[in-house]
Design a protein around this motif. Structure first.
Motif, PDB file in Angstrom:
ATOM      1  N   LEU A 152     -14.500 -18.456  -5.433  1.00 51.07           N
ATOM      2  CA  LEU A 152     -13.095 -18.864  -5.452  1.00 51.07           C
ATOM      3  C   LEU A 152     -12.459 -18.487  -4.117  1.00 51.07           C
ATOM      4  O   LEU A 152     -12.692 -17.390  -3.590  1.00 51.07           O
ATOM      5  N   ASN A 153     -11.647 -19.394  -3.574  1.00 51.23           N
ATOM      6  CA  ASN A 153     -10.868 -19.062  -2.381  1.00 51.23           C
ATOM      7  C   ASN A 153      -9.682 -18.171  -2.754  1.00 51.23           C
ATOM      8  O   ASN A 153      -9.032 -18.381  -3.778  1.00 51.23           O
ATOM      9  N   PHE A 154      -9.403 -17.196  -1.904  1.00 51.11           N
ATOM     10  CA  PHE A 154      -8.212 -16.371  -2.128  1.00 51.11           C
ATOM     11  C   PHE A 154      -7.507 -16.125  -0.807  1.00 51.11           C
ATOM     12  O   PHE A 154      -8.077 -16.275   0.282  1.00 51.11           O
ATOM     13  N   THR A 155      -6.233 -15.753  -0.929  1.00 49.63           N
ATOM     14  CA  THR A 155      -5.465 -15.277   0.218  1.00 49.63           C
ATOM     15  C   THR A 155      -4.760 -14.000  -0.200  1.00 49.63           C
ATOM     16  O   THR A 155      -4.387 -13.835  -1.374  1.00 49.63           O
ATOM     17  N   GLN A 156      -4.624 -13.058   0.727  1.00 46.56           N
ATOM     18  CA  GLN A 156      -3.992 -11.778   0.407  1.00 46.56           C
ATOM     19  C   GLN A 156      -3.268 -11.260   1.643  1.00 46.56           C
ATOM     20  O   GLN A 156      -3.781 -11.363   2.759  1.00 46.56           O
ATOM     21  N   VAL A 157      -2.079 -10.727   1.430  1.00 48.43           N
ATOM     22  CA  VAL A 157      -1.331 -10.129   2.525  1.00 48.43           C
ATOM     23  C   VAL A 157      -1.097  -8.652   2.218  1.00 48.43           C
ATOM     24  O   VAL A 157      -0.737  -8.286   1.100  1.00 48.43           O
ATOM     25  N   PHE A 158      -1.372  -7.821   3.219  1.00 43.71           N
ATOM     26  CA  PHE A 158      -1.125  -6.381   3.137  1.00 43.71           C
ATOM     27  C   PHE A 158      -0.090  -6.000   4.180  1.00 43.71           C
ATOM     28  O   PHE A 158      -0.275  -6.288   5.363  1.00 43.71           O
ATOM     29  N   GLN A 159       0.963  -5.327   3.746  1.00 41.68           N
ATOM     30  CA  GLN A 159       1.863  -4.698   4.713  1.00 41.68           C
ATOM     31  C   GLN A 159       1.553  -3.204   4.737  1.00 41.68           C
ATOM     32  O   GLN A 159       1.717  -2.512   3.728  1.00 41.68           O
ATOM     33  N   ILE A 160       1.116  -2.726   5.906  1.00 38.03           N
ATOM     34  CA  ILE A 160       0.694  -1.339   6.073  1.00 38.03           C
ATOM     35  C   ILE A 160       1.796  -0.546   6.752  1.00 38.03           C
ATOM     36  O   ILE A 160       2.284  -0.943   7.826  1.00 38.03           O
ATOM     37  N   PHE A 161       2.190   0.549   6.122  1.00 38.90           N
ATOM     38  CA  PHE A 161       3.095   1.523   6.738  1.00 38.90           C
ATOM     39  C   PHE A 161       2.321   2.824   6.934  1.00 38.90           C
ATOM     40  O   PHE A 161       1.204   2.982   6.433  1.00 38.90           O
ATOM     41  N   SER A 162       2.938   3.753   7.650  1.00 34.08           N
ATOM     42  CA  SER A 162       2.329   5.066   7.831  1.00 34.08           C
ATOM     43  C   SER A 162       3.261   6.145   7.317  1.00 34.08           C
ATOM     44  O   SER A 162       4.477   6.042   7.468  1.00 34.08           O
ATOM     45  N   ASP A 163       2.692   7.167   6.693  1.00 28.51           N
ATOM     46  CA  ASP A 163       3.463   8.374   6.391  1.00 28.51           C
ATOM     47  C   ASP A 163       2.656   9.560   6.912  1.00 28.51           C
ATOM     48  O   ASP A 163       1.715   9.390   7.681  1.00 28.51           O
ATOM     49  N   GLY A 164       3.040  10.765   6.523  1.00 29.91           N
ATOM     50  CA  GLY A 164       2.367  11.944   7.025  1.00 29.91           C
ATOM     51  C   GLY A 164       0.887  11.989   6.691  1.00 29.91           C
ATOM     52  O   GLY A 164       0.123  12.713   7.350  1.00 29.91           O
ATOM     53  N   THR A 165       0.477  11.220   5.678  1.00 31.01           N
ATOM     54  CA  THR A 165      -0.927  11.253   5.270  1.00 31.01           C
ATOM     55  C   THR A 165      -1.729  10.111   5.857  1.00 31.01           C
ATOM     56  O   THR A 165      -2.899   9.958   5.526  1.00 31.01           O
ATOM     57  N   GLY A 166      -1.066   9.273   6.696  1.00 30.82           N
ATOM     58  CA  GLY A 166      -1.801   8.155   7.285  1.00 30.82           C
ATOM     59  C   GLY A 166      -1.327   6.824   6.744  1.00 30.82           C
ATOM     60  O   GLY A 166      -0.339   6.738   6.027  1.00 30.82           O
TER      61      GLY A 166
END
Lengths: 121, 121
Positions: free
Chosen positions: A95-109
């Protein structure tokens, strides 16, 4: 993030390797404020997100990333758009899929703040 | 944004209506810091983005949105994941696409900060 493309490639490799290996371990990518929209179902927070992903109605899954594009966001992080294919259990057709991740950083990475997943038919 | 899903639906309708009507008018959605990744080509800023979109090698295009999912981001804005189909010129077969818009707000209203577009084969 000196090399944001390298970060995005490494992140997606680690994320899908974890997903395909042991979904419960996906907890490490999320935080209490993280959001997941999975096939238009919305869940909030690491426990709910992991429960949703662990509860998906298949035993085995294998993701293959086709493309991984990334841009910086306004929070010393990254916005990643993935396209790819996945196969569950003994299915023969991927199956084709699409996914978006928004990455932020905090004190743990770095962690996933926004996560939206859609199958593409 | 009181009703973020209504905002996302209205935004995508207006964006693709403009795209399919007169691509040069897409300038209104972008600002100097806006980024576009179109089929993995990266461009920065409203003039470069509009030049990229206006220069795409087709005369007519029609987008049809299949799904439009949205989450709030950390900037009183929205992260929108679209899947859909498009047809260019006289082609008979539509192409699947996915696109993510990160919407921020400034004194002039909402605008696109991040834009990533990919055809899905």
């Amino acid at each position: 993030m000196a090399d944001i493309q390298a970060f995005a490639t490494q992140f997606t490799q680690e994320y899908y390797s974890t997903f395909d290996g042991n979904r419960a371990d996906l907890a490490k990518f999320y935080r209490p404020a993280s959001m997941l929209t999975f096939e238009s179902d919305q869940v909030l927070g690491v426990e709910n997100i992991v429960a949703k992903l662990v509860g998906l109605p298949f035993q085995t899954v294998k993701h293959a990333v086709s493309t991984c594009d990334v841009q910086p966001n306004n929070n010393n992080g990254a916005l990643i758009l993935v396209t790819g294919q996945l196969i569950t259990d003994g299915e023969s057709n991927p199956l084709n899929f699409t996914q978006v991740f928004q990455i932020f950083s905090d004190g743990t990475g770095p962690f996933v703040f926004n996560d939206l997943f859609k199958l593409v038919y």
